[in-house]
Write an enzyme that holds these catalytic residues in place. Structure first.
Site, short mmCIF file in Angstrom:
data_model
loop_
_atom_site.label_atom_id
_atom_site.label_comp_id
_atom_site.label_asym_id
_atom_site.label_seq_id
_atom_site.Cartn_x
_atom_site.Cartn_y
_atom_site.Cartn_z
N HIS A 106 0.81 -1.22 0.00
CA HIS A 106 0.00 0.00 0.00
C HIS A 106 0.84 1.28 0.00
O HIS A 106 0.42 2.32 0.52
CB HIS A 106 -0.97 0.02 1.18
CG HIS A 106 -1.97 -1.09 1.18
ND1 HIS A 106 -2.51 -1.62 0.02
CD2 HIS A 106 -2.55 -1.78 2.20
CE1 HIS A 106 -3.37 -2.57 0.32
NE2 HIS A 106 -3.41 -2.70 1.64
N HIS A 179 -9.96 1.00 0.80
CA HIS A 179 -9.75 -0.15 1.67
C HIS A 179 -10.84 -0.26 2.74
O HIS A 179 -10.59 -0.76 3.85
CB HIS A 179 -8.38 -0.05 2.33
CG HIS A 179 -7.75 -1.36 2.68
ND1 HIS A 179 -8.34 -2.28 3.53
CD2 HIS A 179 -6.58 -1.92 2.30
CE1 HIS A 179 -7.55 -3.33 3.66
NE2 HIS A 179 -6.48 -3.14 2.93
N GLU A 318 -11.55 -4.51 -2.83
CA GLU A 318 -10.67 -3.44 -3.28
C GLU A 318 -10.42 -3.57 -4.78
O GLU A 318 -9.65 -4.43 -5.21
CB GLU A 318 -9.35 -3.51 -2.53
CG GLU A 318 -9.47 -3.53 -1.01
CD GLU A 318 -8.21 -4.05 -0.36
OE1 GLU A 318 -7.14 -3.42 -0.50
OE2 GLU A 318 -8.28 -5.11 0.29
#
Length: 354
Positions: A106, A179, A318
């Site tokens: 991420h 998320h 996601e």
């Protein structure tokens, strides 16, 4: 109907944080914050006519300062994992921070979710709020000055439309996602309720991972005949404990589903039904992949209203380019070319089935 602004606490550097409450004619309410462009609440009617908040999170901005589970977060520049925390563009290699085994997850640790985003527009007519973030050349290790924009819109069809846009002055990686963790029985309902959700994912294939570090092998494999198959509706819990190597690696579902091979038209990706509440969520996207993750690593996390979130208290869907796409020859590239516009839409639609 309309948008109201509330105080929500302080950012990590002491700035005032605001919460934007968006309500439609059906009394569905979405709230988002300029701290991280975060999705904070989603209040939707259940089959009894009451309203339930179906996203996990915190009661103030301060709760989101740590947020190791990335509740409600906009992830950028790149969502998911990059193997060995490095990639090359035009023969030049770039090194990112190693923050997940030997990989990058991420884009952290300097997360977009811990930054103040500029409020670019509040559109009362469209029931939308647009946030913007400037990410300079070298930020998080990525090349190029990048400006990212996300618009949250709540329609009268109870659709939350997430419109991501962006551009850069150099070829770079851009693969943004949201998320948020959902529990359609209510954010406080816990793992037993979530595992009873009935899920259908319109993906005949997925991308298997090498091991517990969750970097894709590069293969795009059929789900048929495996516990990964959600082409027909089934509960999340039905096969989650199966003795299947991919599930063992992830401690449960934490895999990218190959909706298609390349970005295209907006299509339905998934449908989730909570029979107890009657709440239904559909996901639509123009992106080729969707990471289905069921909160396997949530651990005794204090959340909204004094509730404590345990393992598998919520699920994520996601939407994205495939994980590690910048290093995988057979996956559509996540490189944004100089002069091109990053432009993608994901929709979460809520309804009731009695």
């Amino acid at each position: 109907m309309g948008i109201t602004k509330h105080t929500f606490g302080k950012s990590m550097d002491g700035q005032e944080v605001s919460l934007y409450e968006i309500t439609n004619k059906n009394q569905v309410t979405l709230t988002v914050s300029d701290f991280g462009a975060t999705w904070v609440h989603m209040l939707v009617p259940d089959k009894t006519g009451g309203r339930r908040d179906v996203v996990l999170g915190y009661d103030s901005a301060e709760g989101y300062h740590t947020n190791t589970n990335h509740f409600g977060a906009v992830i950028g520049r790149n969502g998911n994992r990059i193997g060995k925390a490095r990639f090359a563009i035009d023969g030049k290699e770039y090194q990112l921070s190693v923050n997940d085994n030997q990989n990058n997850l991420h884009s952290g640790p300097d997360w977009y979710r811990t930054r103040m985003w500029d409020v670019k527009e509040i559109n009362q007519e469209k029931n939308s709020v647009t946030f913007e973030l400037f990410s300079p050349d070298g930020d998080q290790g990525f090349p190029g000055n990048f400006t990212g924009v996300i618009t949250y819109e709540l329609t009268d069809e109870n659709q939350v439309v997430l419109h991501y846009q962006g551009d850069a002055d150099t070829d770079t990686i851009v693969n943004m996602t949201n998320h948020s963790y959902f529990n359609l029985a209510g954010q406080e309902a816990g793992a037993e309720a979530m595992l009873n959700h009935v899920v259908q994912i319109h993906a005949p294939e997925y991308t298997p991972v090498c091991d517990a570090e969750a970097i894709p092998t590069g293969e795009i494999a059929s789900v048929k005949g495996t516990p990964m198959d959600f082409t027909e509706p089934k509960t999340i819990g039905q096969d989650v404990e199966a003795d299947f190597e991919q599930l063992v690696f992830g401690g449960g579902y934490d895999h990218n589903y190959a909706l298609c091979r390349e970005k295209g038209e907006i299509k339905e990706a998934a449908k989730v039904v909570c029979k107890e509440s009657g709440i239904v969520m559909r996901v639509f996207t123009d992106l080729p992949g969707m990471q289905f993750y069921i909160g396997n690593f949530i651990d005794n996390e204090p959340g909204k209203g004094g509730h404590v979130y345990e393992r598998r208290s919520g699920f994520c869907m996601e939407t994205q380019y495939y994980p590690d796409a910048c290093n995988q020859a057979d996956f559509q590239s996540s490189v944004l070319k100089k002069g091109d516009t990053y432009d993608t839409v994901t929709i979460y639609e809520f309804s009731v089935e009695v």
